[in-house]
Design an enzyme around this catalytic site. Structure first.
Site, PDB file in Angstrom:
ATOM      1  N   SER A  66     -36.688  30.156 -43.296  1.00  0.00           N
ATOM      2  CA  SER A  66     -37.602  28.929 -42.870  1.00  0.00           C
ATOM      3  C   SER A  66     -38.826  29.441 -42.119  1.00  0.00           C
ATOM      4  O   SER A  66     -38.976  30.470 -41.252  1.00  0.00           O
ATOM      5  CB  SER A  66     -36.821  28.305 -41.690  1.00  0.00           C
ATOM      6  OG  SER A  66     -37.523  27.535 -41.013  1.00  0.00           O
TER       7      SER A  66
ATOM      8  N   ASP B 145     -42.549  20.010 -37.388  1.00  0.00           N
ATOM      9  CA  ASP B 145     -42.029  18.672 -38.264  1.00  0.00           C
ATOM     10  C   ASP B 145     -42.583  17.458 -37.101  1.00  0.00           C
ATOM     11  O   ASP B 145     -42.382  17.764 -35.813  1.00  0.00           O
ATOM     12  CB  ASP B 145     -40.486  18.355 -38.118  1.00  0.00           C
ATOM     13  CG  ASP B 145     -39.806  19.451 -39.317  1.00  0.00           C
ATOM     14  OD1 ASP B 145     -40.473  20.031 -39.931  1.00  0.00           O
ATOM     15  OD2 ASP B 145     -38.581  19.590 -39.164  1.00  0.00           O
TER      16      ASP B 145
ATOM     17  N   GLU C 150     -41.095  16.683 -48.030  1.00  0.00           N
ATOM     18  CA  GLU C 150     -40.978  16.279 -46.631  1.00  0.00           C
ATOM     19  C   GLU C 150     -42.408  15.932 -45.912  1.00  0.00           C
ATOM     20  O   GLU C 150     -43.372  16.681 -45.889  1.00  0.00           O
ATOM     21  CB  GLU C 150     -40.579  17.897 -45.992  1.00  0.00           C
ATOM     22  CG  GLU C 150     -39.290  18.182 -46.372  1.00  0.00           C
ATOM     23  CD  GLU C 150     -38.349  19.440 -45.811  1.00  0.00           C
ATOM     24  OE1 GLU C 150     -37.533  19.831 -45.760  1.00  0.00           O
ATOM     25  OE2 GLU C 150     -39.291  20.088 -44.657  1.00  0.00           O
TER      26      GLU C 150
ATOM     27  N   HIS D  47     -43.058  17.759 -42.572  1.00  0.00           N
ATOM     28  CA  HIS D  47     -43.257  19.306 -42.327  1.00  0.00           C
ATOM     29  C   HIS D  47     -44.673  19.685 -42.666  1.00  0.00           C
ATOM     30  O   HIS D  47     -45.097  19.744 -43.765  1.00  0.00           O
ATOM     31  CB  HIS D  47     -42.222  20.170 -43.174  1.00  0.00           C
ATOM     32  CG  HIS D  47     -42.361  21.266 -42.829  1.00  0.00           C
ATOM     33  ND1 HIS D  47     -41.260  22.133 -42.299  1.00  0.00           N
ATOM     34  CD2 HIS D  47     -43.175  22.275 -43.029  1.00  0.00           C
ATOM     35  CE1 HIS D  47     -41.662  23.164 -42.268  1.00  0.00           C
ATOM     36  NE2 HIS D  47     -42.718  23.539 -42.738  1.00  0.00           N
TER      37      HIS D  47
END
Ligand SMILES: [Zn+2]
Length: 259
Positions: free
Chosen positions: A174, A183, A229, A232
Site C-alpha cells: 500500500s 483517502d 477508488e 484515494h
C-alpha cells in the site's frame, strides 16, 4: 616401525593440504557483504549462467516482499508502490505531520499524518473544496506496515483473501506506507458511499490543481490491480499531476513501469 611412521606422516600431510575437509565460505552467502539482500534480489531466478557453473546457491529470501528492497527510492515523491513493487516491512515515512482537517471518527493518531509537503497540499485542497461549497476531510493518510497487516487481516477474515485483495492492500503493497497519499471523504459518510457524492466528482476534477492524482480510476483496474477508488488520491506534485490528468494516465503508465 619406520614404515608405520612414514604412513602417519603422509596422512598428516594430506590432511594439511585438504584443510581437514573444511571449505571456504562462499562470498555470496556472507550476510555482512550484502546487508540489504540486494544482490540476491537482483539475481534472476532462472540465471542459466549460474546453473552451468554450479555456483553455490544464494541465500533464499525470508519473504517475497524482501525481494524488492526499495528503501533508497521510497522517499521519492514519485515512488511506485503497488502489488508488484512493495515497500519493505521496516520502512517508516519521514517528516510526517498531522493533517488538521481529518475525520475524527476514523483511524488513529498515526493515520492522521502525511508527509509535510503532501499534508500542506491536502490542506489547500480541502480549503479549495470548501471555497467551492464542499466539506471534504481526510480520512486516513499514513499507515504503518503493522496497521496494514491488521487491516488486511480483518478484511480477509470477513470476506476472504481473494476479495480483500481487490480493494485492500497486503502489508507493504500500500502506498499509504509512503505518507504520500490519503483517502478523503465526508464526515458521517461511509468510505465507498463517497463514490456517489458530488464531493467525489469535485475531487476527480480538481485534485490535480493541488498536486494529487486519482490513483485508482475505474478504467485502469487492469493496470493498478485495484477497483475504482473515488476516495484515494496520491500526491505527485503539481506538474506531474497536471500531466497525468491531461493525458488520462495512471502512475504506472506515467513511470513506464507496467510489470
Ligand atoms: Zn487509500
Amino acid at each position: 616401525m619406520r614404515l608405520k611412521t612414514l604412513i602417519i606422516l603422509l596422512l598428516a600431510a594430506m590432511l594439511v593440504f585438504t584443510g581437514c575437509g573444511h571449505k571456504e565460505k562462499p562470498a555470496q552467502t556472507d550476510p555482512a557483504a550484502d546487508p540489504q539482500g540486494e544482490t540476491a534480489a537482483q539475481q534472476p531466478a532462472d540465471d542459466s549462467a549460474g546453473a552451468e557453473t554450479q555456483e553455490p546457491q544464494l541465500p533464499t529470501m525470508e519473504t517475497s516482499l524482501d525481494a524488492y528492497p526499495l528503501e533508497a527510492a521510497t522517499d521519492d515523491v514519485l515512488v511506485l508502490v503497488n502489488k508488484t513493487h512493495p515497500v519493505t516491512r521496516d520502512y517508516v515515512a519521514p517528516d510526517l505531520v498531522t493533517v488538521e482537517h481529518c475525520d475524527p471518527n476514523v483511524g488513529n493518531a498515526d493515520t492522521k499524518k502525511m508527509r509535510k509537503t503532501a499534508a500542506d497540499a491536502i490542506e489547500e485542497l480541502i480549503a479549495g473544496a470548501k471555497a467551492d461549497g464542499y466539506d471534504i476531510v481526510m480520512r486516513t493518510g499514513y499507515r504503518s506496515y503493522d496497521y496494514q497487516d491488521y487491516l488486511f487481516d480483518s478484511y480477509a477474515s470477513k470476506y476472504g483473501e481473494e476479495e480483500a485483495n481487490t480493494y485492500s492492500a497486503r502489508p507493504g503493497q500500500s502506498e499509504h506506507q509512503t505518507g504520500w497519499c490519503c483517502d478523503v471523504g465526508v464526515i458521517g459518510v461511509g468510505l465507498t458511499d463517497f463514490d456517489y457524492r458530488p464531493e467525489a466528482v469535485w475531487v476527480a476534477d480538481n485534485c490535480w490543481k493541488y498536486g494529487f492524482i486519482l490513483r485508482y480510476p475505474a478504467d485502469k483496474t487492469d493496470i493498478t490491480g485495484y477497483i475504482y477508488e473515488s476516495w484515494h488520491i496520491r500526491y505527485v506534485g503539481k506538474d506531474v499531476a497536471k500531466y497525468i490528468y491531461d493525458n488520462g494516465l495512471v502512475l504506472e503508465e506515467y513511470l513506464g513501469i507496467l510489470d
